[in-house]
Design an enzyme around this catalytic site. Structure first.
Site, PDB file in Angstrom:
ATOM      1  N   LYS A 131      -0.710  56.092  63.738  1.00  0.00           N
ATOM      2  CA  LYS A 131      -1.180  57.150  64.638  1.00  0.00           C
ATOM      3  C   LYS A 131      -0.563  56.986  66.028  1.00  0.00           C
ATOM      4  O   LYS A 131      -0.156  57.971  66.651  1.00  0.00           O
ATOM      5  CB  LYS A 131      -2.707  57.115  64.744  1.00  0.00           C
ATOM      6  CG  LYS A 131      -3.281  58.096  65.755  1.00  0.00           C
ATOM      7  CD  LYS A 131      -4.792  58.066  65.795  1.00  0.00           C
ATOM      8  CE  LYS A 131      -5.325  59.048  66.845  1.00  0.00           C
ATOM      9  NZ  LYS A 131      -6.799  59.127  66.834  1.00  0.00           N
ATOM     10  N   HIS A 265      17.851  70.120  23.364  1.00  0.00           N
ATOM     11  CA  HIS A 265      17.112  70.975  24.300  1.00  0.00           C
ATOM     12  C   HIS A 265      15.604  70.864  24.089  1.00  0.00           C
ATOM     13  O   HIS A 265      14.888  71.859  24.036  1.00  0.00           O
ATOM     14  CB  HIS A 265      17.577  72.423  24.176  1.00  0.00           C
ATOM     15  CG  HIS A 265      19.029  72.617  24.507  1.00  0.00           C
ATOM     16  ND1 HIS A 265      19.526  72.414  25.789  1.00  0.00           N
ATOM     17  CD2 HIS A 265      20.085  72.957  23.735  1.00  0.00           C
ATOM     18  CE1 HIS A 265      20.831  72.642  25.772  1.00  0.00           C
ATOM     19  NE2 HIS A 265      21.200  72.958  24.543  1.00  0.00           N
TER      20      HIS A 265
END
Length: 500
Positions: A131, A265
């Site tokens: 912070k 696929h």
């Protein structure tokens, strides 16, 4: 903006990798070292001067170490803005000295979940430093030590550097809290909120297409399938390679006995089971040799020399197995462009998800239920033992193929797969087209019910003798009548297996 000067550093780490050297180098740069508990002891034992936390706070560790850093003398020094007159006055009033660097990593909750592994003080320290990154460097990983020291020596630990460190610190605490949240509600697969943080584990060679980027991400701290995939040889894996290998490994894990799966696929195009992997490969390849070209081949048992010899004569993108024996690896090495992987079986997870752009669909996983009490013979003719075995295989393959799916099997192998079709009759036509004469005397499975009798008619016209499907159509009576007309065995499972 000039780089940060560190006059005072606070160190408190669970993972002490590199911390002794880091503390020594900070001290050489003129920083006073303050550290807690075991971190202080490790630093002192290595000969670097260190001030224990309790000497700063005036309070001993308590509650078995649960409370040691939660004190204004620590957090005031981390959160203070030296440019704020009010902050400066509070520091003077309460005799608090500021910190310019905080190095913290957290208890190993991911490796050893439990109440005592939930870090409180460490999270608070790290968040406080992040912070206040305008004035404090928040160091959250041993991997950052070298870079931070180099930046301090060159005077380049500037605002942007500290901002990046703060971002990594907040990501670290977010992942940590997400792991704890999941641990507290492990059985709530579809709870109101799913707290997930994903970490990139590997970059893929590219995305679905070469102009796209791709990566493999997994929840922080969780064991994941991709982490156990070991590339023995070949080019780096692409996005599509991972998708195809995962689909193949998932199906292979559901096969009984030695099994081989060939995927193209993300759809199975050949599946075989046999007395050994070599025979399973032959059966799988014969299922659809044209589609198998350039595919992904996965096994559910170790691969030996005979399999490697057979695969060295054809073109496949990837070979995956739980283990590749030395003799097989030596044979594969003759084809260095072929990717060869050792990969564990793909196990079911508590839930699975699919991206809809910025949104996600989440569901519990689909599990294939073997032949049991739910399977009902609805035709006049019942299947024999051999047909039942092939029906079990066809049903398993259909559950792993994209819907609409129809799969034809015979003698422990798939001979025709119709998958991803917009209509069920279209899937049946594709399956019988691939099977050709091999459909005669074979069996078939459909992942969903037959809405009309035409799909069954297509299968019967090619000689298919037994079919399994979920049932449940408003025209089930017509479908059953067609099976009796064609003298086919027809079974309903009462459970469908759509895969989109």
């Amino acid at each position: 903006m000039s780089g940060l000067a560190v006059r005072r550093a606070f160190l408190s780490v669970a993972d002490k990798t590199g911390i002794v050297e880091f503390a020594r180098q900070l001290a050489e740069l003129g920083a006073e070292i303050v550290a807690s508990g075991g971190t202080a002891r490790a630093i002192r034992a290595a000969g670097t001067e260190v001030t224990p936390t309790e000497e700063v706070t005036g309070a001993p560790e308590m509650l078995g170490g649960r409370v040691k850093t939660l004190h204004p003398q620590i957090h005031g020094g981390i959160l203070a803005d030296p440019d704020d007159p009010t902050h400066r006055e509070d520091l003077r009033r309460f005799g608090i000295e500021g910190f310019q660097l905080v190095a913290v990593n957290l208890y190993g909750f991911a490796d050893e979940p439990g109440i005592e592994q939930i870090d409180i003080g460490g999270v608070a320290l790290l968040r406080a430093a992040a912070k206040n990154h305008e004035h404090v460097a928040a160091v959250s990983s041993p991997n950052q030590y070298v870079g931070v020291i180099e930046a301090l020596r060159s005077g380049e630990l500037d605002r942007e550097w500290r901002r990046r460190l703060a971002a990594e610190a907040f990501a670290h605490t977010a992942r940590y809290d997400a792991a704890i949240a999941r641990w507290f509600s492990p059985s709530e697969a579809l709870s109101d909120r799913l707290v997930i943080t994903l970490r990139r584990r590997r970059m893929t060679r590219y995305g679905e297409n070469p102009h796209q980027q791709g990566g493999l991400y997994a929840p922080e701290g969780d064991a994941y399938w991709g982490s156990e995939v070991r590339l023995l040889q070949g080019k780096p894996m692409s996005y599509n390679n991972y998708a195809d290998v995962e689909a193949a490994a998932r199906l292979a894990a559901d096969l009984e006995g030695a099994g081989c799966v060939i995927v193209k696929h993300a759809n199975p195009c050949g599946v075989g089971i046999g007395p050994d992997p070599a025979e399973a490969l032959i059966r799988a390849w014969e299922g659809d040799p044209q589609s198998a070209f350039g595919g992904v081949v996965a096994f559910n048992s170790p691969v030996e020399a005979a399999v490697a010899e057979a695969l060295s004569k054809v073109f496949v993108e990837v070979v995956a197995a739980p283990r590749v024996e030395k003799e097989a690896a030596a044979i594969f090495s003759r084809r260095p462009s072929m990717r060869v992987l050792e990969t564990p079986p793909r196990r079911s997870t508590a839930w699975e998800m699919r991206s809809l752009g910025a949104e996600f669909l989440v569901q519990t996983p689909d599990r294939v239920v073997p032949i049991g009490s739910d399977w009902r013979v609805v035709s006049r003719i019942s299947p024999d033992a051999g047909q039942l075995s092939d029906l079990r295989l066809a049903w398993t393959v259909a559950a792993h193929a994209k819907s609409n799916a129809v799969v034809i099997c015979k003698d422990g192998r798939s001979v025709g797969v119709g998958a991803g079709d917009q209509s069920r009759v279209g899937a049946a036509r594709r399956a019988v087209s691939v099977a050709g004469d091999r459909a005669r005397g074979a069996v078939a499975a459909s992942d969903g019910f037959f809405p009309f009798a035409d799909g069954l008619d297509n299968l019967a016209s090619m000689g298919v003798t037994a079919v399994v499907s979920p049932g449940g159509s408003v025209r089930d009576a017509e479908v059953i009548a067609a099976s009796d007309q064609h003298r086919m065995a027809l079974l309903f499972t009462g459970r469908r297996h759509f895969r989109h």
